[in-house]
Design a protein around this motif. Structure first.
Motif, PDB file in Angstrom:
ATOM      1  N   ALA A 172       0.215  -2.034  -3.528  1.00 15.72           N
ATOM      2  CA  ALA A 172      -0.586  -2.644  -4.396  1.00 15.72           C
ATOM      3  C   ALA A 172      -1.757  -2.948  -3.547  1.00 15.72           C
ATOM      4  CB  ALA A 172       0.036  -3.985  -5.098  1.00 15.72           C
ATOM      5  N   ARG A 173      -2.969  -2.276  -3.470  1.00 18.39           N
ATOM      6  CA  ARG A 173      -3.976  -2.532  -2.852  1.00 18.39           C
ATOM      7  C   ARG A 173      -5.043  -3.588  -3.417  1.00 18.39           C
ATOM      8  NH1 ARG A 173      -3.972   2.159   0.725  1.00 18.39           N
ATOM      9  NH2 ARG A 173      -2.328   3.416  -0.037  1.00 18.39           N
TER      10      ARG A 173
ATOM     11  N   SER B   4      -2.174  -3.477  10.110  1.00 20.19           N
ATOM     12  CA  SER B   4      -1.215  -4.436  10.735  1.00 20.19           C
ATOM     13  C   SER B   4      -0.351  -5.270   9.631  1.00 20.19           C
ATOM     14  CB  SER B   4      -2.002  -5.669  11.288  1.00 20.19           C
ATOM     15  OG  SER B   4      -3.015  -6.472  10.348  1.00 20.19           O
ATOM     16  N   LEU B   5       1.045  -5.152   9.804  1.00 16.64           N
ATOM     17  CA  LEU B   5       1.903  -5.467   9.119  1.00 16.64           C
ATOM     18  C   LEU B   5       2.444  -6.879   9.181  1.00 16.64           C
ATOM     19  CD1 LEU B   5       4.006  -2.245   8.894  1.00 16.64           C
ATOM     20  CD2 LEU B   5       2.438  -2.915   7.204  1.00 16.64           C
ATOM     21  N   TRP B   6       2.501  -7.754   8.100  1.00 13.59           N
ATOM     22  CA  TRP B   6       2.898  -9.261   8.286  1.00 13.59           C
ATOM     23  C   TRP B   6       3.935  -9.364   7.152  1.00 13.59           C
ATOM     24  CZ3 TRP B   6      -0.015 -12.087  11.854  1.00 13.59           C
ATOM     25  CH2 TRP B   6      -1.151 -11.345  12.379  1.00 13.59           C
ATOM     26  N   LYS B   7       4.795 -10.361   7.206  1.00  8.14           N
ATOM     27  CA  LYS B   7       5.655 -10.901   6.500  1.00  8.14           C
ATOM     28  C   LYS B   7       4.676 -11.639   5.494  1.00  8.14           C
ATOM     29  CE  LYS B   7       9.869 -10.130   8.108  1.00  8.14           C
ATOM     30  NZ  LYS B   7      10.601  -8.963   7.775  1.00  8.14           N
TER      31      LYS B   7
ATOM     32  N   ASN C 205      -0.177  -4.904  -0.417  1.00 10.41           N
ATOM     33  CA  ASN C 205       1.122  -5.477  -0.515  1.00 10.41           C
ATOM     34  C   ASN C 205       2.164  -4.326  -0.923  1.00 10.41           C
ATOM     35  OD1 ASN C 205       0.811  -8.317  -0.626  1.00 10.41           O
ATOM     36  ND2 ASN C 205      -0.261  -8.037  -2.373  1.00 10.41           N
ATOM     37  N   HIS C 206       3.256  -4.490   0.084  1.00 15.40           N
ATOM     38  CA  HIS C 206       4.222  -3.369   0.120  1.00 15.40           C
ATOM     39  C   HIS C 206       5.443  -4.006  -0.208  1.00 15.40           C
ATOM     40  CE1 HIS C 206       1.762  -0.167   1.660  1.00 15.40           C
ATOM     41  NE2 HIS C 206       1.455  -0.932   2.911  1.00 15.40           N
TER      42      HIS C 206
ATOM     43  N   LEU D 211       6.322  -6.258   2.952  1.00 16.30           N
ATOM     44  CA  LEU D 211       5.373  -6.563   4.155  1.00 16.30           C
ATOM     45  C   LEU D 211       4.164  -6.505   3.459  1.00 16.30           C
ATOM     46  CD1 LEU D 211       6.912  -4.224   6.922  1.00 16.30           C
ATOM     47  CD2 LEU D 211       6.735  -6.788   7.095  1.00 16.30           C
ATOM     48  N   VAL D 212       3.095  -7.153   4.021  1.00 16.58           N
ATOM     49  CA  VAL D 212       1.773  -7.197   3.727  1.00 16.58           C
ATOM     50  C   VAL D 212       0.776  -6.353   4.651  1.00 16.58           C
ATOM     51  CG1 VAL D 212      -0.306  -8.341   3.108  1.00 16.58           C
ATOM     52  CG2 VAL D 212       2.076  -8.802   2.402  1.00 16.58           C
ATOM     53  N   ASP D 213       0.056  -5.359   4.526  1.00 16.21           N
ATOM     54  CA  ASP D 213      -0.707  -4.654   5.510  1.00 16.21           C
ATOM     55  C   ASP D 213      -2.044  -5.302   5.333  1.00 16.21           C
ATOM     56  OD1 ASP D 213      -2.544  -2.837   6.718  1.00 16.21           O
ATOM     57  OD2 ASP D 213      -2.030  -1.226   5.539  1.00 16.21           O
TER      58      ASP D 213
END
Length: 140
Positions: free
Chosen positions: A69-70, A43-46, A83-84, A89-91
């Motif tokens: 960055a896991r 799930s991708l979030w701001k 973190n992407h 985006l943050v997964d």
């Protein structure tokens, strides 16, 4: 809407608020290896929609590539999020947020799949074009 999640043990707690930017499945070898499964539900979030509310001192980061960055809990090893930064985006792993109604919309990196899935969703070779990928559909 706010959803609360936690690591495997519960030492780290987080909240996500609003609606995710997207949800789906990743089939790349890195996500498969990291998640310990044949696919990873994301799930991708701001970034401003994701907050660590407890246990931040227990979070460790592993960064295999500049794209991800896991983050995981140092106490229990439970995976939390990725973190992407290049995507903004943050997964947050879908399983980490038990009250989120998971509604996948896409499969990414399907060219690497080890578990073909017939669910009618688009299967992208890599990533959507708007995220820097080819946007090429490989199946269904």
């Amino acid at each position: 809407m706010t959803h609360v999640g936690k690591c495997f043990r519960g030492a780290v707690k987080l909240e996500v608020s609003g609606a995710p930017e997207g949800m789906g499945y990743c089939h790349c070898s890195s996500c498969r290896s990291w998640s310990g499964g044949p696919v990873n539900a994301f799930s991708l979030w701001k970034p401003d929609a994701v907050k660590v509310t407890a246990g931040a001192e227990h979070i460790a980061t592993f960064q295999k590539t500049p794209l991800s960055a896991r983050q995981y809990c140092k106490k229990c090893g439970g995976h939390l999020l990725t973190n992407h930064p290049t995507l903004g985006l943050v997964d947050v792993f879908a399983a980490t947020i038990p009250t989120l109604s998971f509604r996948p919309g896409v499969h990414v990196n399907y060219a690497e799949t080890v578990l073909p899935m017939k669910d009618g969703l688009p299967k992208l070779r890599d990533f959507p074009a708007e995220l820097g990928g080819s946007g090429a559909v490989v199946a269904e």
